[in-house]
Scaffold this active site. Structure first.
Site: not given
Ligand code: 5GP
Ligand code: MG
Length: 176
Positions: A46, A104, A132
């Site tokens: 990403g 996220d 977020k």
């Molecule tokens: P976390 O571990 O912070 O919950 O998630 C991180 C990963 O989830 C990010 O690197 C991404 O790959 C995915 N992700 C979280 N939110 C989004 C979003 O709104 N859009 C997209 N495309 N991927 C997200």
């Molecule tokens: Mg990522």
């Protein structure tokens, strides 16, 4: 509006807004690390577009390398555990900045940060394009944040929906 697979997304941040934000972030990073030859570690897939733009906004000596995180079979108490793959540099005593597309729940970044800290970098900072805050589930300090957003699903500028939609120059949010 754009269509990615079966879903419609509307524009949230324009290419111009993103590039302006990156210029400011680059200036903040320069103020902190401009004389320290930092090593950027961008998280694939990403972050590849954000990392390319951020790197090109740096007018001081710096390096970049890329890592991936693959999901383990098992899970820990936080519900998620990942393995770091592809790190090809010794980061001991280096000033490191992780470059990520989006934080996220923060769990992915929390584990990555932990894994990198075990290798004793001189310092470790985090730069993310989008964040977020309402979704954050762990104690994580982000040093450089492009945009704070609510708990909505984003695509574009490297972010995908089921592998698609990464190529857009703007950032979009799910329309419904
Ligand atoms: P976390 O571990 O912070 O919950 O998630 C991180 C990963 O989830 C990010 O690197 C991404 O790959 C995915 N992700 C979280 N939110 C989004 C979003 O709104 N859009 C997209 N495309 N991927 C997200
Ligand atoms: Mg990522």
């Amino acid at each position: 509006m754009i269509q990615v697979l079966d879903k419609r997304f509307r524009k949230l941040f324009s290419e111009n807004e993103i590039q302006e934000r990156i210029a400011k972030m680059a200036a903040e990073i320069k103020a902190d690390l401009g004389d320290k030859s930092p090593l950027f570690i961008a998280v694939l897939n990403g972050a590849f577009i954000f990392a390319a733009d951020l790197m090109r906004a740096m007018d001081f000596p710096c390096e970049i390398t890329f890592v991936k995180q693959s999901s383990y079979q098992g899970m820990d108490s936080s519900g998620k555990i990942t393995q770091l793959i592809g790190l090809d540099r010794d980061i001991k005593d280096r000033h490191v900045v992780i470059i990520e597309d989006i934080v996220d729940s923060g769990l992915t970044m929390y584990h990555l940060r932990d894994q990198l800290l075990q290798q004793n970098p001189a310092s470790l900072r985090i730069a993310c394009c989008t964040f977020k805050p309402d979704a954050l589930k762990c104690p994580l300090k982000l040093d450089y944040v492009g945009f704070e957003v609510s708990k909505l699903f984003l695509v574009g500028y490297g972010l995908d929906y089921d592998g698609y939609g990464r190529q857009y120059k703007d950032i979009y949010v799910l329309a419904e």
